[in-house]
Design an enzyme around this catalytic site. Structure first.
Site, short mmCIF file in Angstrom:
data_model
loop_
_atom_site.label_atom_id
_atom_site.label_comp_id
_atom_site.label_asym_id
_atom_site.label_seq_id
_atom_site.Cartn_x
_atom_site.Cartn_y
_atom_site.Cartn_z
N ASP A 1 24.54 1.69 -6.92
CA ASP A 1 25.18 1.93 -8.10
C ASP A 1 25.24 0.50 -9.16
OD1 ASP A 1 26.87 4.35 -7.88
OD2 ASP A 1 27.94 3.17 -6.17
N SER B 1 27.01 4.68 -0.38
CA SER B 1 26.75 3.64 -1.72
C SER B 1 26.98 2.26 -1.19
CB SER B 1 27.84 4.23 -2.52
OG SER B 1 28.08 3.16 -3.53
N HIS C 1 22.44 4.94 -1.89
CA HIS C 1 22.95 5.08 -3.08
C HIS C 1 23.26 3.67 -3.74
CE1 HIS C 1 24.61 7.38 -6.72
NE2 HIS C 1 25.56 6.51 -6.62
N MET D 1 25.14 3.39 -14.37
CA MET D 1 26.17 3.25 -15.21
C MET D 1 25.99 2.15 -16.46
SD MET D 1 28.69 4.15 -12.15
CE MET D 1 27.46 3.57 -10.99
N HIS E 1 21.82 4.77 -9.33
CA HIS E 1 22.89 5.33 -10.40
C HIS E 1 23.07 4.44 -11.47
CE1 HIS E 1 27.16 7.12 -10.79
NE2 HIS E 1 26.55 7.48 -11.91
N GLY F 1 34.65 1.92 -6.50
CA GLY F 1 34.68 2.68 -5.19
C GLY F 1 36.15 2.90 -4.68
N MET G 1 30.34 13.51 -11.04
CA MET G 1 31.17 12.59 -10.74
C MET G 1 32.41 13.19 -10.36
SD MET G 1 29.38 9.61 -11.04
CE MET G 1 30.93 8.66 -10.35
N ASP H 1 29.55 12.53 -6.31
CA ASP H 1 29.56 11.02 -6.29
C ASP H 1 31.12 10.70 -6.56
OD1 ASP H 1 29.48 8.14 -6.45
OD2 ASP H 1 28.00 8.16 -7.79
N GLY H 2 31.76 10.16 -5.58
CA GLY H 2 33.28 9.58 -5.58
C GLY H 2 34.24 10.51 -4.89
N GLY H 3 35.00 9.62 -4.09
CA GLY H 3 36.02 10.37 -3.09
C GLY H 3 35.60 11.47 -2.10
N GLY I 1 31.06 5.94 -0.28
CA GLY I 1 31.13 4.43 -0.18
C GLY I 1 32.35 4.08 0.78
#
Ligand code: DX5
Ligand code: ZN
Length: 229
Positions: A39, A12, A37, A72, A70, A148, A141, A176-178, A198
């Site tokens: 965001d 990301s 990716h 948001m 992506h 991030g 997610m 997506d995330g962590g 990311g």
């Protein structure tokens, strides 16, 4: 060509140097990224603001792999054409962004892109059950979207439910995330094939010192494929 369910790493660029996106994209691709990716945040659907279609169009000039955008943002539909025109390969909208995700996914495909649908951590897998024939990707997610570097929320049960729901359909499960070398095996074991990362990709490196990007990508891929094998 058979549907590719092998593990793909999608850095990301939210964690890249915002003054140097072109070279950052080139650097992570040279270091082994499978997808890029992107965001997009509107300061309304999520409490943060990034960039819009003209910036994404400029990123496209540097992306040689797959540009995975992506969104948001809410609403989504008025902007679909602009992201197609910007050269987006996969456009993902949140199921929470409005009441008509079915129509949104149809419109994304009609504009010539692959269609993704994203779920916030609190949204159940069943929210996309009747959308799977219109989707090429489901994004789970594993943080609350907006920033991030947040802590991974373990949603492996939801990922397993989605994997079973998807069955033989050619639909990717993206996380997506962590995502880190510690969390990647959990989600791949549960059925995910696209790993957005990311902070775990960009940490320790820079455009002038990109080898840590490659080390970080390899570490995630190795941890993930050890369970996938
Ligand atoms: C969060 C974004 C993510 C984010 C992931 O709203 O959708 O793509 O950049 O960042 P890390 O990998 O640092 O959790
Ligand atoms: Zn994202």
């Amino acid at each position: 060509m058979p549907f590719d369910r092998t593990v793909k790493i999608a850095p990301s660029i939210l964690s890249a140097d915002f003054a140097d996106f072109g070279r950052e994209i080139q650097a992570v691709e040279a270091q082994g990224a499978d997808w890029i990716h992107v965001d997009v945040m509107d300061g309304h659907f999520v409490p943060n603001l990034t960039f819009g279609p003209p910036a994404v169009k400029a990123f496209r000039k540097h992306v040689k792999t797959v540009m995975d955008v992506h969104l948001m943002i809410a609403p989504v539909d008025p902007y679909i054409y602009a992201y197609a025109e910007a050269g987006t390969d996969i456009l993902t909208a949140h199921v929470e962004a409005g009441p008509h995700t079915h129509r949104t996914l149809q419109a994304i495909r009609a504009a010539g892109m692959k269609a993704g649908v994203a779920l916030n951590p609190g949204t159940p897998a069943q929210a996309v059950e009747h959308l799977l024939d219109l989707a090429d990707l489901v994004c789970v997610m594993t943080v609350n979207p907006g920033f991030g570097g947040q802590k991974f929320i373990n949603l492996t049960d939801k990922i397993r439910t989605l994997r079973a729901m998807i069955g033989d359909r050619p639909v990717h499960i993206e996380i997506d995330g962590g995502v880190t070398p510690d969390t990647a095996p959990l989600v791949v074991n549960a059925g995910a094939d696209v790993l957005v990362a990311g902070s775990a990709v960009f940490k320790g490196g820079s455009v002038d010192n990109p080898t840590p990007y490659g080390d970080n990508i390899r570490a995630i891929r190795m941890a993930a494929t050890a369970v996938a094998a």
